[in-house]
Design a protein around this motif. Structure first.
Motif, PDB file in Angstrom:
ATOM      1  N   VAL A 146     -63.536  29.062-122.769  1.00 30.01           N
ATOM      2  CA  VAL A 146     -62.413  30.610-123.240  1.00 30.01           C
ATOM      3  C   VAL A 146     -62.687  29.619-124.936  1.00 30.01           C
ATOM      4  O   VAL A 146     -61.826  28.789-124.927  1.00 30.01           O
ATOM      5  CB  VAL A 146     -61.178  30.513-122.766  1.00 30.01           C
ATOM      6  CG1 VAL A 146     -60.498  31.791-123.190  1.00 30.01           C
ATOM      7  CG2 VAL A 146     -61.100  30.617-120.513  1.00 30.01           C
TER       8      VAL A 146
ATOM      9  N   MET B  12     -59.772  35.248-112.849  1.00 34.38           N
ATOM     10  CA  MET B  12     -59.184  34.618-113.876  1.00 34.38           C
ATOM     11  C   MET B  12     -58.839  35.874-114.591  1.00 34.38           C
ATOM     12  O   MET B  12     -60.377  36.012-115.019  1.00 34.38           O
ATOM     13  CB  MET B  12     -60.111  33.316-113.994  1.00 34.38           C
ATOM     14  CG  MET B  12     -60.340  32.772-112.832  1.00 34.38           C
ATOM     15  SD  MET B  12     -60.126  30.952-113.600  1.00 34.38           S
ATOM     16  CE  MET B  12     -62.384  31.214-114.358  1.00 34.38           C
TER      17      MET B  12
ATOM     18  N   ARG C  21     -52.132  36.219-113.695  1.00 30.30           N
ATOM     19  CA  ARG C  21     -53.081  36.308-113.958  1.00 30.30           C
ATOM     20  C   ARG C  21     -54.404  35.361-113.450  1.00 30.30           C
ATOM     21  O   ARG C  21     -55.392  36.065-113.395  1.00 30.30           O
ATOM     22  CB  ARG C  21     -53.038  35.160-115.551  1.00 30.30           C
ATOM     23  CG  ARG C  21     -52.218  35.783-116.486  1.00 30.30           C
ATOM     24  CD  ARG C  21     -52.805  34.772-117.451  1.00 30.30           C
ATOM     25  NE  ARG C  21     -52.329  33.701-117.640  1.00 30.30           N
ATOM     26  CZ  ARG C  21     -53.372  32.560-117.749  1.00 30.30           C
ATOM     27  NH1 ARG C  21     -53.963  32.851-117.910  1.00 30.30           N
ATOM     28  NH2 ARG C  21     -52.792  31.232-117.592  1.00 30.30           N
TER      29      ARG C  21
ATOM     30  N   LEU D   6     -57.929  35.334-119.532  1.00 27.16           N
ATOM     31  CA  LEU D   6     -57.625  33.794-119.227  1.00 27.16           C
ATOM     32  C   LEU D   6     -57.530  33.608-121.422  1.00 27.16           C
ATOM     33  O   LEU D   6     -58.177  34.502-122.529  1.00 27.16           O
ATOM     34  CB  LEU D   6     -59.396  33.690-120.139  1.00 27.16           C
ATOM     35  CG  LEU D   6     -59.715  33.698-118.265  1.00 27.16           C
ATOM     36  CD1 LEU D   6     -61.336  33.823-117.948  1.00 27.16           C
ATOM     37  CD2 LEU D   6     -59.494  32.556-117.243  1.00 27.16           C
TER      38      LEU D   6
ATOM     39  N   SER E 105     -62.195  38.435-118.458  1.00 23.16           N
ATOM     40  CA  SER E 105     -61.955  37.363-117.194  1.00 23.16           C
ATOM     41  C   SER E 105     -63.703  37.211-116.361  1.00 23.16           C
ATOM     42  O   SER E 105     -64.515  37.109-117.632  1.00 23.16           O
ATOM     43  CB  SER E 105     -61.896  38.883-116.174  1.00 23.16           C
ATOM     44  OG  SER E 105     -60.483  39.504-117.236  1.00 23.16           O
TER      45      SER E 105
ATOM     46  N   VAL F 162     -57.401  27.477-120.590  1.00 22.43           N
ATOM     47  CA  VAL F 162     -57.927  27.403-119.113  1.00 22.43           C
ATOM     48  C   VAL F 162     -59.173  26.831-119.416  1.00 22.43           C
ATOM     49  O   VAL F 162     -59.433  26.655-118.297  1.00 22.43           O
ATOM     50  CB  VAL F 162     -57.647  28.497-118.252  1.00 22.43           C
ATOM     51  CG1 VAL F 162     -55.574  28.911-118.425  1.00 22.43           C
ATOM     52  CG2 VAL F 162     -58.280  29.753-118.860  1.00 22.43           C
TER      53      VAL F 162
END
Length: 126
Positions: free
Chosen positions: A124, A83, A67, A86, A17, A90
């Motif tokens: 990510v 967020m 999410r 993840l 997150s 993204v």
């Protein structure tokens, strides 16, 4: 004139997150709808989420519903994007933007937004 400064981006593992923040200058923050957009390399900037000036109404891209959560604190002139869960897809530069909210706004449309921040990188990893 509104100046926007994003923060909170970084590198996170998939499933993790992040919370992005966007601090706005000026005394009229509560007059503006606030949106988050993102732009991945080689792709167009796309809508992520938006909140009306009072945050009574929020809007999300289908890809982030459930999410991501947008919120705002008008007393602090700040809008947030939480967020969770993840995914690698993204990864992008995330921008906040402000649009004068006088009704009838198309919150998902880039052209509605007058002011933009400089962006914060979210990466990510798998």
């Amino acid at each position: 004139q509104v100046q926007l400064v994003e923060s909170g981006g970084g590198l996170v593992q998939a499933g993790g997150s992040l919370r992005l923040s966007c601090a706005a200058s000026g005394r009229t923050f509560s007059s503006y709808a606030m949106g988050w957009f993102r732009q991945a390399p080689g792709k167009e900037r796309e809508f992520v989420a938006a909140a009306s000036r009072s945050a009574i109404s929020t809007f999300y891209a289908d890809s982030v519903k459930g999410r991501f959560t947008i919120s705002r604190d008008n007393a602090k002139n700040t809008v947030y994007l939480q967020m969770n869960s993840l995914k690698t897809e993204v990864t992008a530069v995330y921008y906040c933007a402000a649009a004068r909210d006088a009704g009838g706004l198309e919150f998902w449309a880039r052209y509605e937004y007058e002011y933009w921040g400089q962006g914060t990188q979210v990466t990510v990893s798998s």
